[in-house]
Design an enzyme around this catalytic site. Structure first.
Site, PDB file in Angstrom:
ATOM      1  N   GLY A  15     -17.967  -3.142 -29.307  1.00 16.07           N
ATOM      2  CA  GLY A  15     -16.757  -2.345 -29.494  1.00 16.07           C
ATOM      3  C   GLY A  15     -17.082  -0.871 -29.590  1.00 16.07           C
ATOM      4  O   GLY A  15     -17.917  -0.469 -30.404  1.00 16.07           O
ATOM      5  N   GLY A  17     -14.991   1.685 -30.391  1.00 13.71           N
ATOM      6  CA  GLY A  17     -14.018   2.477 -31.126  1.00 13.71           C
ATOM      7  C   GLY A  17     -14.686   3.417 -32.102  1.00 13.71           C
ATOM      8  O   GLY A  17     -15.907   3.609 -32.083  1.00 13.71           O
ATOM      9  N   GLY A  20     -17.203   1.502 -34.702  1.00 12.55           N
ATOM     10  CA  GLY A  20     -18.388   1.023 -34.003  1.00 12.55           C
ATOM     11  C   GLY A  20     -19.300   2.160 -33.598  1.00 12.55           C
ATOM     12  O   GLY A  20     -20.533   2.076 -33.713  1.00 12.55           O
ATOM     13  N   TYR A  56     -12.585   8.715 -29.386  1.00 14.71           N
ATOM     14  CA  TYR A  56     -12.487   8.157 -30.742  1.00 14.71           C
ATOM     15  C   TYR A  56     -13.096   9.058 -31.812  1.00 14.71           C
ATOM     16  O   TYR A  56     -12.587   9.117 -32.928  1.00 14.71           O
ATOM     17  CB  TYR A  56     -13.155   6.782 -30.787  1.00 14.71           C
ATOM     18  CG  TYR A  56     -12.327   5.708 -30.125  1.00 14.71           C
ATOM     19  CD1 TYR A  56     -11.312   5.066 -30.818  1.00 14.71           C
ATOM     20  CD2 TYR A  56     -12.537   5.365 -28.797  1.00 14.71           C
ATOM     21  CE1 TYR A  56     -10.539   4.086 -30.208  1.00 14.71           C
ATOM     22  CE2 TYR A  56     -11.770   4.389 -28.171  1.00 14.71           C
ATOM     23  CZ  TYR A  56     -10.770   3.757 -28.892  1.00 14.71           C
ATOM     24  OH  TYR A  56      -9.992   2.803 -28.279  1.00 14.71           O
ATOM     25  N   GLY A 141     -15.124  -1.909 -46.606  1.00 14.11           N
ATOM     26  CA  GLY A 141     -15.100  -0.920 -47.673  1.00 14.11           C
ATOM     27  C   GLY A 141     -14.257   0.271 -47.279  1.00 14.11           C
ATOM     28  O   GLY A 141     -13.623   0.283 -46.217  1.00 14.11           O
ATOM     29  N   LYS A 196      -5.297  -5.020 -47.480  1.00 12.70           N
ATOM     30  CA  LYS A 196      -4.978  -3.639 -47.884  1.00 12.70           C
ATOM     31  C   LYS A 196      -4.202  -2.889 -46.810  1.00 12.70           C
ATOM     32  O   LYS A 196      -3.481  -1.934 -47.110  1.00 12.70           O
ATOM     33  CB  LYS A 196      -6.245  -2.894 -48.293  1.00 12.70           C
ATOM     34  CG  LYS A 196      -7.357  -2.871 -47.249  1.00 12.70           C
ATOM     35  CD  LYS A 196      -7.242  -1.762 -46.241  1.00 12.70           C
ATOM     36  CE  LYS A 196      -8.296  -1.864 -45.166  1.00 12.70           C
ATOM     37  NZ  LYS A 196      -8.197  -0.795 -44.155  1.00 12.70           N
ATOM     38  N   ASP A 249     -11.228   0.377 -50.959  1.00 15.47           N
ATOM     39  CA  ASP A 249     -10.623   0.472 -49.629  1.00 15.47           C
ATOM     40  C   ASP A 249      -9.113   0.647 -49.728  1.00 15.47           C
ATOM     41  O   ASP A 249      -8.501   1.352 -48.922  1.00 15.47           O
ATOM     42  CB  ASP A 249     -10.963  -0.799 -48.838  1.00 15.47           C
ATOM     43  CG  ASP A 249     -10.855  -0.602 -47.338  1.00 15.47           C
ATOM     44  OD1 ASP A 249     -10.639   0.539 -46.895  1.00 15.47           O
ATOM     45  OD2 ASP A 249     -10.992  -1.595 -46.602  1.00 15.47           O
ATOM     46  N   ASN A 261      -2.712   2.630 -40.342  1.00 21.47           N
ATOM     47  CA  ASN A 261      -1.655   1.905 -41.041  1.00 21.47           C
ATOM     48  C   ASN A 261      -0.797   2.858 -41.877  1.00 21.47           C
ATOM     49  O   ASN A 261       0.428   2.727 -41.923  1.00 21.47           O
ATOM     50  CB  ASN A 261      -2.267   0.814 -41.926  1.00 21.47           C
ATOM     51  CG  ASN A 261      -2.922  -0.274 -41.112  1.00 21.47           C
ATOM     52  OD1 ASN A 261      -2.263  -1.141 -40.557  1.00 21.47           O
ATOM     53  ND2 ASN A 261      -4.245  -0.235 -41.011  1.00 21.47           N
ATOM     54  N   VAL A 284      -0.844  -0.878 -31.853  1.00 21.82           N
ATOM     55  CA  VAL A 284      -0.241  -1.252 -33.118  1.00 21.82           C
ATOM     56  C   VAL A 284      -1.320  -1.334 -34.191  1.00 21.82           C
ATOM     57  O   VAL A 284      -2.462  -1.701 -33.916  1.00 21.82           O
ATOM     58  CB  VAL A 284       0.506  -2.599 -32.987  1.00 21.82           C
ATOM     59  CG1 VAL A 284      -0.466  -3.749 -32.807  1.00 21.82           C
ATOM     60  CG2 VAL A 284       1.393  -2.861 -34.207  1.00 21.82           C
TER      61      VAL A 284
END
Length: 350
Positions: A15, A17, A20, A56, A141, A196, A249, A261, A284
């Site tokens: 990955g 992103g 990563g 990223y 974390g 979370k 976190d 989020n 999303v």
């Protein structure tokens, strides 16, 4: 297999992103060779030739020991330590492909914070099903990738029943700005990381509506109690939730605009609908999917989760935020920290 990491050892990151890439750069700074697997050919070229992942982690110069490949087999060949850093929606598909090329007995570390709806599988359970011949750990974390990339002080938890795996990951990732703690509650650490995200959406909504710091304090503590109640019912250790993977976190994700989020919640609080938000973000946030999955599981287990129920009513039920807040604030008042000893989960009220 000897798992002692030596200088210039190859470590694979599945990955490309932000997180990563941050992991790849940390292990590279520790002298290891880091190869990132990703699907985007242009991004792989940029990493290999220019030593940036501008999509990223803009502005972060990567070590020359970080390389990228769009060939999964080439990326993991010769690697005995592999980090899984892809969205939960892609995890099972990629795990099936990875199973064909990963070395038997390799150390596989899941960093993905999400839940697969069918069967309520956490990502480590998906990996166990698809790649049973590896040694598995979970890392979670308060780890905002952009801050780690900027070398700001941070810590994480690596959880596994495999003590040697924990030690290897600690050595691979430990830097003067990144501290790695060990733990055994793999399921609890992973569950905390997934849950979370729900409450980060709520915190973003509260911030957009200018509800005040007292409200945030109320939200965070009720969220922690709610997460812990759910965790106990799922077989996790509630004490995990007072550590880095839990409250640590939770605080970061609920307070930082760097959190996707949180940004989703903030946009909802501004009156935008979910379709608009997804279009603006380009993807999303994990918390939107996790909310639906956890709500249905809480209903099934009869776990009292008023914050989850309230947010679900706003996002998926069309109710107003004001009406949901009024309903929760007018509910019967119970004790504060009683989730671990309550015989009836509803006794541990909001």
């Amino acid at each position: 297999m000897s798992t002692e990491l030596k200088q210039k050892y190859r470590i694979a990151i599945i990955g490309g992103g932000s997180f990563g890439t941050a992991i790849a750069n940390m292990v590279a700074e520790n002298g290891h060779r880091a190869v990132i697997w990703l699907r985007n050919t242009e991004r792989a070229r940029e990493i290999n030739e220019e030593h940036f992942n501008s999509g990223y982690l803009p502005g972060c110069k990567l070590s020359e020991r970080v390389t990228a490949s769009t060939d999964l087999e080439a990326a993991v060949t010769g690697c005995q330590l592999v980090f899984m850093c892809i969205p939960s929606s892609s995890s099972r598909d990629v795990a099936r492909r990875l199973a064909k090329v990963i070395a038997p007995g390799a150390l596989l570390i899941s960093t993905t914070k999400g839940i697969e709806a069918e069967g309520f599988h956490l990502m480590s359970q998906v990996l166990q099903e698809e790649i049973p011949n590896v040694r598995l750990g979970v890392m979670s974390g308060p780890n905002l990738a952009k801050e780690i990339a900027a070398r700001q002080l941070a810590g994480t938890v690596i959880a596994s029943e495999d003590a040697e795996l924990v030690e290897v990951v600690q050595k691979a990732l430990h830097t003067p700005y990144f501290r790695v703690y060990g733990g055994e509650d793999l399921y609890g650490v992973e569950l905390a990381g997934a849950l979370k995200n729900i409450y980060a959406i709520m915190a973003g909504m509260a911030a957009a509506m200018d509800l005040g710091q007292n409200t945030i304090g109320l939200l965070l503590t009720r969220a922690l109690a709610e997460m812990s109640r759910f965790a106990v019912n799922m077989g996790a250790n509630p004490l995990t939730f007072i550590g880095l993977a839990g409250v640590g976190d939770l605080i970061v994700t609920c307070m930082s605009p760097l959190s996707r989020n949180y940004r989703v919640g903030y946009a909802l609080g501004e009156g935008k609908n979910l379709q608009q938000i997804v279009a603006e973000l380009g993807q999303v946030a994990e918390g939107v999917n996790t909310l639906k999955i956890v709500k249905h599981k809480a209903d099934e287990l009869d776990v009292y989760m008023p914050l989850v129920q309230g947010l679900y009513a706003v996002i998926h039920g069309g109710e107003s935020v004001a009406a949901v807040i009024n309903s929760m604030m007018s509910a019967e008042q119970k004790g504060d920290v009683v989730f671990a000893i309550a015989n009836n989960e509803a006794e541990a009220g909001l």
